[in-house]
Design a protein around this motif. Sequence first.
Motif, mmCIF file in Angstrom:
data_model
loop_
_atom_site.group_PDB
_atom_site.id
_atom_site.type_symbol
_atom_site.label_atom_id
_atom_site.label_comp_id
_atom_site.label_asym_id
_atom_site.label_seq_id
_atom_site.Cartn_x
_atom_site.Cartn_y
_atom_site.Cartn_z
ATOM 1 N N GLY A 1 0.786 -1.228 0.000
ATOM 2 C CA GLY A 1 0.000 0.000 0.000
ATOM 3 C C GLY A 1 0.814 1.272 0.000
ATOM 4 O O GLY A 1 0.281 2.353 -0.247
ATOM 5 N N ARG A 2 2.103 1.157 0.291
ATOM 6 C CA ARG A 2 2.959 2.348 0.274
ATOM 7 C C ARG A 2 3.232 2.765 -1.164
ATOM 8 O O ARG A 2 3.041 1.995 -2.096
ATOM 9 N N ILE A 3 3.694 3.982 -1.338
ATOM 10 C CA ILE A 3 3.966 4.511 -2.675
ATOM 11 C C ILE A 3 5.446 4.806 -2.800
ATOM 12 O O ILE A 3 6.065 5.383 -1.901
ATOM 13 N N GLU A 4 6.030 4.415 -3.934
ATOM 14 C CA GLU A 4 7.399 4.792 -4.275
ATOM 15 C C GLU A 4 7.328 5.888 -5.326
ATOM 16 O O GLU A 4 6.530 5.808 -6.256
ATOM 17 N N TYR A 5 8.131 6.907 -5.139
ATOM 18 C CA TYR A 5 8.221 8.007 -6.084
ATOM 19 C C TYR A 5 9.526 7.862 -6.860
ATOM 20 O O TYR A 5 10.570 7.612 -6.262
ATOM 21 N N PHE A 6 9.461 8.034 -8.165
ATOM 22 C CA PHE A 6 10.637 7.967 -9.021
ATOM 23 C C PHE A 6 10.791 9.309 -9.713
ATOM 24 O O PHE A 6 9.869 9.786 -10.368
ATOM 25 N N ILE A 7 11.969 9.917 -9.560
ATOM 26 C CA ILE A 7 12.254 11.199 -10.189
ATOM 27 C C ILE A 7 13.076 10.926 -11.451
ATOM 28 O O ILE A 7 13.952 10.092 -11.450
ATOM 29 N N HIS A 8 12.751 11.630 -12.555
ATOM 30 C CA HIS A 8 13.373 11.373 -13.847
ATOM 31 C C HIS A 8 14.123 12.597 -14.339
ATOM 32 O O HIS A 8 13.848 13.730 -13.925
ATOM 33 N N HIS A 9 15.053 12.372 -15.264
ATOM 34 C CA HIS A 9 15.876 13.443 -15.802
ATOM 35 C C HIS A 9 15.210 14.186 -16.962
ATOM 36 O O HIS A 9 15.520 15.333 -17.212
ATOM 37 N N LYS A 10 14.343 13.513 -17.699
ATOM 38 C CA LYS A 10 13.801 14.098 -18.930
ATOM 39 C C LYS A 10 12.300 14.271 -18.829
ATOM 40 O O LYS A 10 11.611 13.467 -18.228
ATOM 41 N N ILE A 11 11.805 15.316 -19.477
ATOM 42 C CA ILE A 11 10.366 15.523 -19.572
ATOM 43 C C ILE A 11 9.819 14.393 -20.425
ATOM 44 O O ILE A 11 10.303 14.147 -21.529
ATOM 45 N N GLY A 12 8.804 13.696 -19.916
ATOM 46 C CA GLY A 12 8.327 12.501 -20.573
ATOM 47 C C GLY A 12 7.068 12.635 -21.392
ATOM 48 O O GLY A 12 6.569 11.687 -21.907
ATOM 49 N N ARG A 13 6.536 13.831 -21.535
ATOM 50 C CA ARG A 13 5.321 13.923 -22.319
ATOM 51 C C ARG A 13 5.564 14.347 -23.730
ATOM 52 O O ARG A 13 6.537 14.719 -24.176
#
Length: 91
Positions: free
Chosen positions: A79-91
Motif C-alpha cells: 500500500g505504500r507509494i514509491e516516487y521515481f524522479i526522472h531526468h527528462k520531460i516525458g510527455r
Amino acid sequence: MEKLKQQDTGFTMVSNKPLQSRELSLSAKGLYAYLRSKPDNWQFSSERLECKECSDTIRVYLKELESFGLLTRKRKSDGRIEYFIHHKIGR
C-alpha cells in the motif's frame, strides 16, 4: 513511509530541459531540483519537506511534475507509494 528512488551520484545533477521549460512553474522547478538533491531511498512525504509551503501546496507541484513525466508514482503491494524522479520531460 514513502521513499524516493533515484541513482546516488554524490552531487545534484539537474537536467537543463525541465529547468528551462516555460510550461513548468518556477515552484515545480525548485521542487524538482530539491528532490534531485535527496539520496536514493530517502524517506519521502510532502509533510517532511524542509520548506515553508504547506503539504497541500507541495502536492500541487508534485502533480505538476507528474504531468510532465518528471515524477512517477508506483503503489507497492503493502500500500505504500514509491516516487521515481526522472531526468527528462516525458510527455
